[in-house]
Scaffold this motif. Structure first.
Motif, mmCIF file in Angstrom:
data_model
loop_
_atom_site.group_PDB
_atom_site.id
_atom_site.type_symbol
_atom_site.label_atom_id
_atom_site.label_comp_id
_atom_site.label_asym_id
_atom_site.label_seq_id
_atom_site.Cartn_x
_atom_site.Cartn_y
_atom_site.Cartn_z
ATOM 1 N N VAL A 103 -41.220 -39.870 37.647
ATOM 2 C CA VAL A 103 -42.432 -39.243 37.128
ATOM 3 C C VAL A 103 -43.531 -39.465 38.154
ATOM 4 O O VAL A 103 -43.750 -40.590 38.599
ATOM 5 C CB VAL A 103 -42.880 -39.873 35.789
ATOM 6 N N VAL A 104 -44.215 -38.394 38.516
ATOM 7 C CA VAL A 104 -45.371 -38.493 39.398
ATOM 8 C C VAL A 104 -46.605 -38.194 38.549
ATOM 9 O O VAL A 104 -46.734 -37.102 37.998
ATOM 10 C CB VAL A 104 -45.289 -37.509 40.577
ATOM 11 N N ALA A 105 -47.479 -39.184 38.427
ATOM 12 C CA ALA A 105 -48.701 -39.041 37.634
ATOM 13 C C ALA A 105 -49.882 -38.847 38.562
ATOM 14 O O ALA A 105 -50.158 -39.690 39.410
ATOM 15 C CB ALA A 105 -48.913 -40.278 36.762
ATOM 16 N N GLY A 106 -50.564 -37.711 38.409
ATOM 17 C CA GLY A 106 -51.731 -37.420 39.226
ATOM 18 C C GLY A 106 -53.007 -37.913 38.567
ATOM 19 O O GLY A 106 -53.193 -37.764 37.358
ATOM 20 N N ARG A 129 -44.421 -33.858 44.609
ATOM 21 C CA ARG A 129 -43.117 -33.267 44.315
ATOM 22 C C ARG A 129 -42.675 -32.351 45.456
ATOM 23 O O ARG A 129 -41.517 -32.393 45.875
ATOM 24 C CB ARG A 129 -43.152 -32.503 42.997
ATOM 25 N N ALA A 130 -43.591 -31.545 45.975
ATOM 26 C CA ALA A 130 -43.262 -30.636 47.077
ATOM 27 C C ALA A 130 -42.884 -31.418 48.340
ATOM 28 O O ALA A 130 -41.951 -31.035 49.058
ATOM 29 C CB ALA A 130 -44.430 -29.699 47.358
ATOM 30 N N TYR A 131 -43.573 -32.512 48.606
ATOM 31 C CA TYR A 131 -43.240 -33.340 49.764
ATOM 32 C C TYR A 131 -41.821 -33.894 49.624
ATOM 33 O O TYR A 131 -41.030 -33.842 50.563
ATOM 34 C CB TYR A 131 -44.253 -34.487 49.908
ATOM 35 N N LEU A 132 -41.529 -34.441 48.443
ATOM 36 C CA LEU A 132 -40.191 -34.998 48.208
ATOM 37 C C LEU A 132 -39.126 -33.906 48.309
ATOM 38 O O LEU A 132 -38.053 -34.131 48.879
ATOM 39 C CB LEU A 132 -40.133 -35.685 46.840
ATOM 40 N N ALA A 133 -39.418 -32.720 47.792
ATOM 41 C CA ALA A 133 -38.471 -31.601 47.885
ATOM 42 C C ALA A 133 -38.239 -31.224 49.343
ATOM 43 O O ALA A 133 -37.113 -30.896 49.741
ATOM 44 C CB ALA A 133 -38.981 -30.398 47.102
ATOM 45 N N GLY A 134 -39.279 -31.304 50.155
ATOM 46 C CA GLY A 134 -39.150 -31.038 51.587
ATOM 47 C C GLY A 134 -38.253 -32.039 52.297
ATOM 48 O O GLY A 134 -37.707 -31.752 53.356
ATOM 49 N N LYS A 135 -38.092 -33.195 51.702
ATOM 50 C CA LYS A 135 -37.204 -34.234 52.257
ATOM 51 C C LYS A 135 -35.803 -34.149 51.667
ATOM 52 O O LYS A 135 -34.958 -34.991 51.949
ATOM 53 C CB LYS A 135 -37.787 -35.632 51.996
ATOM 54 N N VAL A 142 -37.894 -34.557 39.669
ATOM 55 C CA VAL A 142 -39.272 -35.026 39.775
ATOM 56 C C VAL A 142 -40.111 -34.337 38.698
ATOM 57 O O VAL A 142 -40.326 -33.133 38.743
ATOM 58 C CB VAL A 142 -39.860 -34.730 41.173
ATOM 59 N N GLU A 143 -40.556 -35.117 37.718
ATOM 60 C CA GLU A 143 -41.438 -34.613 36.664
ATOM 61 C C GLU A 143 -42.868 -34.942 37.050
ATOM 62 O O GLU A 143 -43.121 -35.972 37.692
ATOM 63 C CB GLU A 143 -41.114 -35.271 35.320
ATOM 64 N N ILE A 144 -43.805 -34.087 36.665
ATOM 65 C CA ILE A 144 -45.205 -34.380 36.968
ATOM 66 C C ILE A 144 -46.023 -34.420 35.687
ATOM 67 O O ILE A 144 -45.701 -33.774 34.698
ATOM 68 C CB ILE A 144 -45.811 -33.385 37.984
ATOM 69 N N ILE A 145 -47.057 -35.244 35.728
ATOM 70 C CA ILE A 145 -47.995 -35.393 34.620
ATOM 71 C C ILE A 145 -49.381 -35.568 35.225
ATOM 72 O O ILE A 145 -49.509 -36.138 36.312
ATOM 73 C CB ILE A 145 -47.610 -36.586 33.708
ATOM 74 N N ALA A 168 -51.793 -40.680 43.223
ATOM 75 C CA ALA A 168 -50.601 -40.276 42.463
ATOM 76 C C ALA A 168 -49.708 -41.499 42.409
ATOM 77 O O ALA A 168 -49.557 -42.222 43.392
ATOM 78 C CB ALA A 168 -49.874 -39.113 43.139
ATOM 79 N N GLU A 169 -49.164 -41.767 41.218
ATOM 80 C CA GLU A 169 -48.296 -42.921 41.017
ATOM 81 C C GLU A 169 -46.900 -42.426 40.648
ATOM 82 O O GLU A 169 -46.758 -41.535 39.816
ATOM 83 C CB GLU A 169 -48.826 -43.801 39.883
ATOM 84 N N LEU A 170 -45.897 -43.019 41.264
ATOM 85 C CA LEU A 170 -44.503 -42.671 40.996
ATOM 86 C C LEU A 170 -43.888 -43.774 40.147
ATOM 87 O O LEU A 170 -44.061 -44.965 40.459
ATOM 88 C CB LEU A 170 -43.727 -42.515 42.287
ATOM 89 N N SER A 171 -43.192 -43.395 39.094
ATOM 90 C CA SER A 171 -42.540 -44.399 38.247
ATOM 91 C C SER A 171 -41.198 -43.888 37.753
ATOM 92 O O SER A 171 -41.000 -42.693 37.574
ATOM 93 C CB SER A 171 -43.442 -44.813 37.089
ATOM 94 N N TYR A 172 -40.319 -44.840 37.525
ATOM 95 C CA TYR A 172 -38.965 -44.553 37.084
ATOM 96 C C TYR A 172 -38.784 -45.019 35.669
ATOM 97 O O TYR A 172 -37.914 -44.965 35.003
ATOM 98 C CB TYR A 172 -37.957 -45.235 38.019
#
Length: 172
Positions: A103-106, A129-135, A142-145, A168-172
């Motif tokens: 989850v990426v929280a903006g 999410r777009a950066y991670l998709a580019g990798k 990748v869910e966003i909130i 932006a914070e990433l959490s699992y």
């Protein structure tokens, strides 16, 4: 008295307006972002929508050591060079653990309207999410909130506090 031409014109106008009004109802939204309610926080009892991702305990434990916060400039959703190192490590982890979801929280600082800040928080999460998709990370993992300004980590009306909250914070 209505002529046949006038009747046809009225019917045509009514049909066209009905099509315009109902045609938009079937369009799917472009974004599937979750927006946080006022005054609440994800993980603090305010967000009641349930877990956005469901990972095994092993995934959550393995991800605990990863850096998970990236910061943004004022009024920007551009990924900064400093954020690349954090996101590259996140991408490596996600590629090595194909079943993991994140989850990426903006977040934003307090300046701006609530609506603007929710939108900016969404754009920041989407940029991650777009950066991670580019990798090579699957965007479906990748869910966003967006929390906008609702969850500051620093208080105060100064640049030092504001810069901490633009993240932006990433959490699992």
């Amino acid at each position: 008295m209505l002529t046949s031409k006038m009747t046809k014109a009225i019917v045509l106008a009514l049909t066209a307006s009905t099509l315009l009004a109902t045609g938009c109802a079937s369009k799917k939204p472009k974004s599937q972002v979750v927006v946080a309610p006022l005054g609440g926080g994800y993980g603090q009892g305010g967000y009641q929508g349930g877990s956005l991702v469901d990972n095994a305990d092993a995934i959550r434990q393995a991800a605990q050591g990863l850096p998970n916060v990236v910061h943004f400039d004022f009024n920007s959703d551009a990924i900064k060079p400093q954020a690349s190192a954090v996101l590259d490590r996140q991408a490596q982890f996600l590629l090595a653990n194909q079943g993991a979801k994140v989850v990426v929280a903006g977040h934003t600082d307090e300046r701006g309207t609530r609506e603007y800040n929710m939108s900016l928080g969404e754009r920041r999460a989407a940029a991650v999410r777009a950066y991670l998709a580019g990798k090579g990370v699957s965007a479906s993992n990748v869910e966003i909130i967006s929390f906008g300004e609702e969850q500051p980590v620093a208080t105060g009306s100064n640049e030092a506090s504001w810069s901490q909250n633009r993240r932006a914070e990433l959490s699992y």
